[in-house]
Design a protein around this motif. Structure first.
Motif, PDB file in Angstrom:
ATOM      1  N   ALA A 127       0.833  -1.207   0.000  1.00 40.34           N
ATOM      2  CA  ALA A 127       0.000   0.000   0.000  1.00 40.34           C
ATOM      3  C   ALA A 127       0.865   1.254   0.000  1.00 40.34           C
ATOM      4  N   THR A 128       0.310   2.332  -0.497  1.00 38.80           N
ATOM      5  CA  THR A 128       1.005   3.623  -0.465  1.00 38.80           C
ATOM      6  C   THR A 128       1.132   4.130   0.960  1.00 38.80           C
ATOM      7  N   GLU A 129       0.061   3.916   1.747  1.00 35.42           N
ATOM      8  CA  GLU A 129       0.092   4.335   3.143  1.00 35.42           C
ATOM      9  C   GLU A 129      -0.706   3.373   4.008  1.00 35.42           C
ATOM     10  N   LEU A 130      -0.412   3.381   5.293  1.00 38.04           N
ATOM     11  CA  LEU A 130      -1.153   2.628   6.284  1.00 38.04           C
ATOM     12  C   LEU A 130      -1.577   3.596   7.387  1.00 38.04           C
ATOM     13  N   ARG A 131      -2.891   3.793   7.512  1.00 38.98           N
ATOM     14  CA  ARG A 131      -3.437   4.692   8.531  1.00 38.98           C
ATOM     15  C   ARG A 131      -3.813   3.842   9.737  1.00 38.98           C
ATOM     16  N   LEU A 132      -3.077   4.038  10.824  1.00 36.94           N
ATOM     17  CA  LEU A 132      -3.121   3.136  11.974  1.00 36.94           C
ATOM     18  C   LEU A 132      -3.627   3.840  13.225  1.00 36.94           C
ATOM     19  N   GLY A 133      -4.698   3.301  13.822  1.00 39.50           N
ATOM     20  CA  GLY A 133      -5.239   3.845  15.058  1.00 39.50           C
ATOM     21  C   GLY A 133      -4.616   3.193  16.289  1.00 39.50           C
ATOM     22  N   TYR A 134      -4.544   3.956  17.364  1.00 37.52           N
ATOM     23  CA  TYR A 134      -4.001   3.449  18.629  1.00 37.52           C
ATOM     24  C   TYR A 134      -4.424   4.396  19.739  1.00 37.52           C
ATOM     25  N   PHE A 135      -4.225   4.000  20.998  1.00 34.00           N
ATOM     26  CA  PHE A 135      -4.608   4.802  22.157  1.00 34.00           C
ATOM     27  C   PHE A 135      -3.373   5.136  23.001  1.00 34.00           C
ATOM     28  N   PRO A 136      -3.381   6.267  23.699  1.00 40.39           N
ATOM     29  CA  PRO A 136      -2.287   6.599  24.612  1.00 40.39           C
ATOM     30  C   PRO A 136      -2.480   5.923  25.967  1.00 40.39           C
ATOM     31  N   ASN A 137      -2.494   4.596  25.964  1.00 34.47           N
ATOM     32  CA  ASN A 137      -2.660   3.798  27.180  1.00 34.47           C
ATOM     33  C   ASN A 137      -1.537   2.779  27.286  1.00 34.47           C
ATOM     34  N   VAL A 138      -1.213   2.362  28.490  1.00 36.63           N
ATOM     35  CA  VAL A 138      -0.212   1.318  28.676  1.00 36.63           C
ATOM     36  C   VAL A 138      -0.707   0.004  28.078  1.00 36.63           C
ATOM     37  N   ILE A 155     -24.029   4.782  36.309  1.00 35.30           N
ATOM     38  CA  ILE A 155     -22.849   4.612  35.457  1.00 35.30           C
ATOM     39  C   ILE A 155     -22.741   5.801  34.523  1.00 35.30           C
ATOM     40  N   THR A 156     -21.576   6.409  34.512  1.00 36.04           N
ATOM     41  CA  THR A 156     -21.339   7.530  33.606  1.00 36.04           C
ATOM     42  C   THR A 156     -20.066   7.259  32.804  1.00 36.04           C
ATOM     43  N   ASN A 157     -19.918   7.960  31.702  1.00 40.65           N
ATOM     44  CA  ASN A 157     -18.760   7.756  30.825  1.00 40.65           C
ATOM     45  C   ASN A 157     -17.943   9.034  30.736  1.00 40.65           C
ATOM     46  N   LEU A 158     -16.644   8.899  30.988  1.00 43.86           N
ATOM     47  CA  LEU A 158     -15.728  10.027  30.914  1.00 43.86           C
ATOM     48  C   LEU A 158     -14.427   9.580  30.271  1.00 43.86           C
ATOM     49  N   GLU A 159     -13.719  10.529  29.642  1.00 43.65           N
ATOM     50  CA  GLU A 159     -12.361  10.229  29.206  1.00 43.65           C
ATOM     51  C   GLU A 159     -11.515   9.950  30.445  1.00 43.65           C
ATOM     52  N   ASN A 160     -10.496   9.125  30.277  1.00 41.56           N
ATOM     53  CA  ASN A 160      -9.739   8.647  31.433  1.00 41.56           C
ATOM     54  C   ASN A 160      -9.139   9.764  32.281  1.00 41.56           C
ATOM     55  N   ALA A 161      -8.591  10.781  31.639  1.00 38.56           N
ATOM     56  CA  ALA A 161      -8.001  11.885  32.397  1.00 38.56           C
ATOM     57  C   ALA A 161      -9.061  12.622  33.204  1.00 38.56           C
ATOM     58  N   GLN A 162     -10.260  12.750  32.657  1.00 36.20           N
ATOM     59  CA  GLN A 162     -11.354  13.397  33.374  1.00 36.20           C
ATOM     60  C   GLN A 162     -11.800  12.549  34.563  1.00 36.20           C
ATOM     61  N   THR A 163     -11.730  11.235  34.393  1.00 39.45           N
ATOM     62  CA  THR A 163     -12.096  10.335  35.488  1.00 39.45           C
ATOM     63  C   THR A 163     -11.169  10.527  36.681  1.00 39.45           C
ATOM     64  N   ASN A 210       6.553   5.656  28.109  1.00 40.40           N
ATOM     65  CA  ASN A 210       6.377   6.897  28.869  1.00 40.40           C
ATOM     66  C   ASN A 210       6.671   8.115  28.014  1.00 40.40           C
ATOM     67  N   ALA A 211       7.691   8.010  27.163  1.00 41.40           N
ATOM     68  CA  ALA A 211       8.011   9.125  26.260  1.00 41.40           C
ATOM     69  C   ALA A 211       6.871   9.370  25.284  1.00 41.40           C
ATOM     70  N   GLN A 212       6.260   8.293  24.797  1.00 41.93           N
ATOM     71  CA  GLN A 212       5.114   8.434  23.896  1.00 41.93           C
ATOM     72  C   GLN A 212       3.923   9.063  24.624  1.00 41.93           C
ATOM     73  N   LEU A 213       3.684   8.649  25.857  1.00 42.79           N
ATOM     74  CA  LEU A 213       2.574   9.217  26.635  1.00 42.79           C
ATOM     75  C   LEU A 213       2.798  10.709  26.889  1.00 42.79           C
ATOM     76  N   LEU A 214       4.044  11.076  27.163  1.00 39.78           N
ATOM     77  CA  LEU A 214       4.369  12.492  27.365  1.00 39.78           C
ATOM     78  C   LEU A 214       4.089  13.283  26.101  1.00 39.78           C
ATOM     79  N   ALA A 215       4.500  12.745  24.964  1.00 40.00           N
ATOM     80  CA  ALA A 215       4.289  13.450  23.695  1.00 40.00           C
ATOM     81  C   ALA A 215       2.813  13.542  23.336  1.00 40.00           C
ATOM     82  N   LEU A 216       2.054  12.510  23.672  1.00 40.88           N
ATOM     83  CA  LEU A 216       0.653  12.442  23.260  1.00 40.88           C
ATOM     84  C   LEU A 216      -0.305  13.131  24.226  1.00 40.88           C
ATOM     85  N   THR A 217       0.031  13.117  25.516  1.00 40.06           N
ATOM     86  CA  THR A 217      -0.891  13.660  26.524  1.00 40.06           C
ATOM     87  C   THR A 217      -0.326  14.869  27.266  1.00 40.06           C
TER      88      THR A 217
END
Length: 357
Positions: free
Chosen positions: A45-56, A179-187, A275-282
């Motif tokens: 492929a010309t490109e690969l668009r890849l999803g991921y989360f800033p979680n351990v 039960i409520t839903n929040l982003e993790n940092a908000q939790t 940890n470096a990735q988490l710092l850059a992302l969050t």
């Protein structure tokens, strides 16, 4: 390593309408049956668009990105990472064609397969087993103490949301807990302020509530599964992309195996990379005790623990997320993963019948 990261809001917004068209198109594909023309292999492929989360719990993804292991294997294919904070957004983007593959929780992965009537997505690897806990205020010592309390999950219908609601049903607490839903940092902030009483969270957030906010573990999800193994994070891909660019998908899987090997060989460096990735992302790195505890709760593995998926599908009914259990037959295609594992001299992964309809 620097890389381009697109935000999920823009990706998901563009994908919502398209996702509906994709699902409709998949329905037409069902009707076409054996007469439908096979998708041809178009090479790399010309490109690969890849999803991921800033979680351990996405540590192999963060290592693969941070150490350039995915890019190395992809060669001339441009890697376009996209950060998400919740599985529903990642699935919307995948079904809408805005991304090609994503690391995601098992619940949203099943939803991606079910929403497209078994056509648009395939499970191609595991990523992390374990690493999810139900943490609460110290005053809560038993299930009955939860009556009238407010508990958080990251998103409606996500992996931890389903796990919490199933557990509450088993304890006779359905409808008795808010039960409520929040982003993790908000939790984390809400828990510190006393606005919520607990949360069912993936790492590092369960560890952060424990170490940074004084929470305690009420339930470790690993205790609810045989051998403590359950798929917290898996890797799924658009079926069409898999068929058109198998070499690219195989390169991604080779990078995933390399990322897990790197973490197994040098855990300290793996933690620093994550940890470096988490710092850059969050904008914030984790304290060493937090990342140490978080890593102790997860197993990095390419095994998606396929045998658990029928039960995970049934759990959506128990959690009242679905009226009937999604059919997961045919969801897994571990062919390329097992080719990579075999070439590396590693044991192949069992699809547990999930590769057959």
């Amino acid at each position: 390593m620097k890389h381009i990261t697109r935000t999920p809001r823009a990706v998901a917004a563009a994908a919502v309408a398209v996702a509906l068209l994709v699902v409709a198109g998949c329905s037409r594909a069902d009707k076409a049956g054996d007469d439908a023309a096979p998708v041809a292999d178009k090479g790399a492929a010309t490109e690969l668009r890849l999803g991921y989360f800033p979680n351990v719990t996405h540590a192999p993804a963060l290592i693969g990105l941070g150490e350039g292991l995915f890019a190395k294997e992809l060669g001339s294919t441009k890697l376009v990472p996209t950060k998400f904070n919740a599985g529903g957004d990642a699935v919307t983007a995948l079904l809408g064609g805005s991304i090609d593959a994503t690391f995601v929780g098992s619940g949203p992965a099943i939803n991606a397969y079910a929403k497209s009537k078994g056509e648009a997505a395939r499970l191609i690897a595991g990523t992390v087993s374990g690493g999810a806990q139900f943490v609460v205020k110290p005053t809560i010592t038993k299930p009955d103490d939860l009556a009238g309390k407010t508990i958080v999950t990251p998103q409606l219908g996500n992996t931890q949301d389903v796990a919490l609601k199933k557990w509450l049903e088993e304890k006779g607490l359905t409808g008795k807990v808010k039960i409520t839903n929040l982003e993790n940092a908000q939790t984390l902030d809400a828990f510190k302020k006393g606005e919520v009483d607990g949360a069912w969270l993936p790492e590092p957030w369960s560890s952060r509530l424990i170490i940074d906010a004084g929470a305690k573990v009420l339930v470790d999800e690993a205790d609810l599964w045989p051998g403590g193994k359950f798929p917290t994070t898996v890797l799924i891909v658009r079926t069409q992309y898999l068929k058109e660019h198998p070499a690219t998908v195989k390169a991604l899987l080779t990078g995933l195996v390399a990322s897990i090997d790197a973490a197994s060989t040098d855990k300290a460096t793996a933690e620093k990379t994550v940890n470096a990735q988490l710092l850059a992302l969050t904008g914030k790195a984790l304290k060493q005790p937090v990342i140490d505890r978080a890593f102790s709760k997860i197993e990095l593995t390419t095994d998606p623990v396929a045998s658990t998926f029928p039960q995970l599908a049934k759990d959506q009914v128990s959690a009242k997320i679905a009226k009937e259990a999604p059919d997961v037959a045919g969801f897994a295609d571990l062919t390329l993963l097992n080719e990579v594992l075999k070439a590396a001299g590693k044991p192949e992964v069992d699809a547990a019948g999930l590769d057959k309809k």
